[in-house]
Design an enzyme around this catalytic site. Structure first.
Site, PDB file in Angstrom:
ATOM      1  N   LYS A 279      34.364-128.660 -46.303  1.00  0.00           N
ATOM      2  CA  LYS A 279      34.816-127.653 -45.349  1.00  0.00           C
ATOM      3  C   LYS A 279      35.981-126.883 -45.952  1.00  0.00           C
ATOM      4  CE  LYS A 279      35.736-127.045 -40.408  1.00  0.00           C
ATOM      5  NZ  LYS A 279      35.896-127.698 -39.094  1.00  0.00           N
ATOM      6  N   GLU A 366      31.588-135.024 -24.165  1.00  0.00           N
ATOM      7  CA  GLU A 366      32.261-134.771 -22.897  1.00  0.00           C
ATOM      8  C   GLU A 366      31.792-135.717 -21.794  1.00  0.00           C
ATOM      9  OE1 GLU A 366      32.520-131.096 -25.364  1.00  0.00           O
ATOM     10  OE2 GLU A 366      30.875-132.428 -24.779  1.00  0.00           O
ATOM     11  N   ARG A 394      29.361-129.655 -19.471  1.00  0.00           N
ATOM     12  CA  ARG A 394      28.482-130.684 -20.012  1.00  0.00           C
ATOM     13  C   ARG A 394      28.710-132.029 -19.328  1.00  0.00           C
ATOM     14  NH1 ARG A 394      27.015-128.991 -25.523  1.00  0.00           N
ATOM     15  NH2 ARG A 394      27.107-131.140 -26.248  1.00  0.00           N
TER      16      ARG A 394
END
Length: 623
Positions: A279, A366, A394
């Site tokens: 990344k 979540e 969610r």
């Protein structure tokens, strides 16, 4: 080459390995310069350059369907599909989105902004393909953080028993926005570092992928393949899903990537291709970032890097909330903090450092976060669950059944409530009031400054009687150095500007209280401004008090299910004939763009409020 002249990815197929590698470096430089100018998702796109180039080299989009989970990492894809010229206005109103968008391009078969939907969507597309007797490829590119989410596991479980082929590319950079957590992450780490696996990879996988005859080799060495599973992956998640696995592959080695992609393309069944990427590749500060600073950035100087702004007198809402939670945690050892992979975004870094035993990052999960909070509350702890408003959707079922139905004391912080700007329709926090108003036992609060927020947090903790929700925006507020310890009366509204003789009343909450006050005072208008700081329960005495005035309810949420709709229902149930105007978002999704522009197009700007007030005043003068 001139990156902005790219029209489609077909030209890639005429390039050799060296030329593809050179192009990747040009694209990486283009992304650095572009995103540093406009802002956007930085590190994730730098890390996926070679993989995206290789995918478009091997596959034939748009016939082959490439789906990026979340879409944070789709910039290279957009460049290769002819949208580089629009990067000058990336994520600005009227220009291209930061995510895949179906209306933007035929190369975008899917839209996402939330995590872990790609595999499920890909299975649906692949199933339809086979029902239609078609033969294109469906590729789901999923980050390792998204792969850990519940929906990804559900999809993998189904995919393992499905006859419809999907290629799942696991883009593994060992990062979510910040460092990954959890057992699945540990398993991937073991695979990355295992000498045993590297030996097996050298002896089998890499050898198998040296030529386009990989399919025949793969079939001819079935026993060897099974041995790999037995020796290395027998206890891994992928083997348990009955899915074939290839990798790990170096995500920055073009030749190795192409071999791997050609191999999985030739297979006649679903497969996981594990690709290791870095990344922030190519920008050292981003490569070394472990906190998420370079995940999503505003405009910055490439030569200096991102410099965290230091605001002497102002702070982000999330910082103000986190600071007071930390203050209370020093005083009370029953407070616990939970976040679904948003330590950096919700400004929880200091809490996690100072209270590691009471701070929990559950990853992109979540639903688990909400039920985990319920379990903590049942056992006598006071959980503070902080989650972005849009992502909280969610966990609706868990908030409803596992928290509210049992009426468990806790505090849920809805960060990024209201319009959030450049991330657009998938991230605007405009639905939470609509679905929370329908849930019994829940107290919904919206502070307009730091002290009011602290009093709300104190109220939730002191009363310890219900689930409380505190919603706050992505914006900045004035910073105060001292903390307050008093509480509020639940359901009470506040008179910001009020005279009984005024015939017009503006009801507003959150960030927009100050705006409404300024509109009224700067224009010397005979108008009340009421801070509806408790959205549920409402202040019934205040509702009665203002019922003989012309009421304007201003909100940056969906009108259906808003505070305004709740007020209208209250007056209807109590048979009161009240003049009401509603300023809120209509029955549509709001696009991306800067906040002032979005407020203008939604007819919610300060000028729109002033116009609405003047109309109401004129009407009252005539009556």
């Amino acid at each position: 080459m001139n990156i902005e002249e790219i029209k489609n990815p077909q030209f890639l197929k005429q390039l050799n390995i060296n030329e593809l590698e050179d192009l990747s470096q040009e694209i990486r430089r283009f992304i650095m310069q572009s995103v540093a100018t406009t802002g956007g998702h930085f590190s994730s796109n730098l890390g996926i350059v070679e993989l995206t180039v290789a995918m478009h080299y091997v596959f034939d989009a748009p016939r082959d369907k490439i789906i990026f989970d979340v879409g944070h990492q789709s910039y290279v894809h957009k460049i290769l599909t002819g949208r580089a010229k629009e990067f000058k206005r990336l994520r600005q109103f009227g220009s291209i989105s930061g995510f895949q968008r179906r209306h933007e391009s035929e190369y975008d078969p899917w839209e996402a902004g939330h995590s872990s939907t790609a595999i499920s969507g890909a299975i649906g597309i692949a199933t339809a393909r086979d029902l239609n007797h078609d033969d294109y490829n469906v590729i789901a590119v999923v980050g390792d953080a998204a792969m850990m989410s519940g929906e990804s596991f559900e999809a993998l479980n189904y995919l393992g028993s499905s006859k419809h082929k999907v290629i799942v590319i696991l883009n593994d950079n060992n990062m979510s926005i910040s460092k990954n957590v959890g057992g699945f992450s540990n398993m991937l780490s073991d695979i990355r570092t295992s000498k045993q696996y590297k030996d097996v990879k050298d002896n089998y996988t890499s050898w198998m992928m040296r030529s386009k005859t990989g399919q025949r080799v793969y079939d001819a060495t079935k026993k060897v393949k099974d041995k790999v599973k037995e020796r290395v992956l027998a206890d891994s998640a992928f083997a348990q899903f009955d899915l074939d696995y290839i990798g790990p592959v170096n995500g920055h080695d073009m030749e190795e990537l192409i071999r791997a992609l050609e191999t999985v393309k030739e297979l006649d069944h679903s497969v996981i291709l594990h690709v290791i990427t870095t990344k922030g590749k190519g920008y050292p500060l981003a490569e070394e970032d472990k906190s998420g600073l370079y995940h999503g950035v505003g405009p910055f100087d490439l030569s200096k890097g991102v410099i965290k702004p230091h605001h002497l007198h102002h702070q982000m809402w999330s910082e103000a909330i986190a600071n007071h939670i930390e203050y209370l945690m020093h005083e009370h050892d029953d407070i616990c903090v939970i976040t679904p992979a948003m330590i950096a975004g919700s400004q929880l870094g200091d809490i996690f450092k100072k209270f590691p035993a009471r701070s929990f990052d559950v990853g992109i999960a979540e639903e688990h976060a909400a039920t985990f909070a319920a379990g903590l509350s049942v056992a006598g702890k006071f959980p503070f669950l902080t989650v972005y408003s849009s992502f909280s959707q969610r966990a609706y079922d868990q908030i409803n059944h596992d928290i509210a139905r049992m009426d468990l004391p806790c505090l849920i912080g809805l960060d990024r409530a209201g319009l959030v700007g450049s991330d657009g329709s998938t991230h605007h926090g405009v639905f939470d009031i609509s679905y929370l108003l329908a849930i019994p036992n829940v107290i919904i609060m919206a502070p307009h400054n730091q002290y009011e927020a602290e009093r709300m947090i104190n109220t939730a903790y002191t009363l310890h009687d219900h689930p409380y929700v505190i919603r706050y925006s992505k914006g900045m507020i004035h910073k105060h150095s001292r903390h307050v310890t008093d509480t509020l009366q639940v359901g009470s509204w506040d008179e910001i500007v009020y005279k009984k003789e005024h015939k017009v009343t503006v009801v507003v909450y959150g960030d927009h209280v100050r705006m409404a006050k300024n509109v009224v005072e700067q224009n010397n208008l005979p108008v009340n401004v009421i801070n509806a700081r408790f959205i549920k329960p409402m202040d019934e005495e205040m509702l009665k008090e203002i019922s003989n005035t012309h009421i304007i309810v201003y909100e940056t949420v969906m009108h259906k299910g808003s505070l305004g709709s709740a007020m209208a229902l209250y007056y209807e149930e109590h048979h009161r004939n009240v003049k009401m105007d509603f300023m809120a978002i209509g029955d549509h999704y709001v696009t991306h763009g800067d906040i002032p522009t979005l407020l203008h197009i939604e007819n919610l700007s300060p000028e729109d409020l002033l116009h609405k007030i003047k109309e109401a005043l004129d009407e009252e003068r005539k009556s």
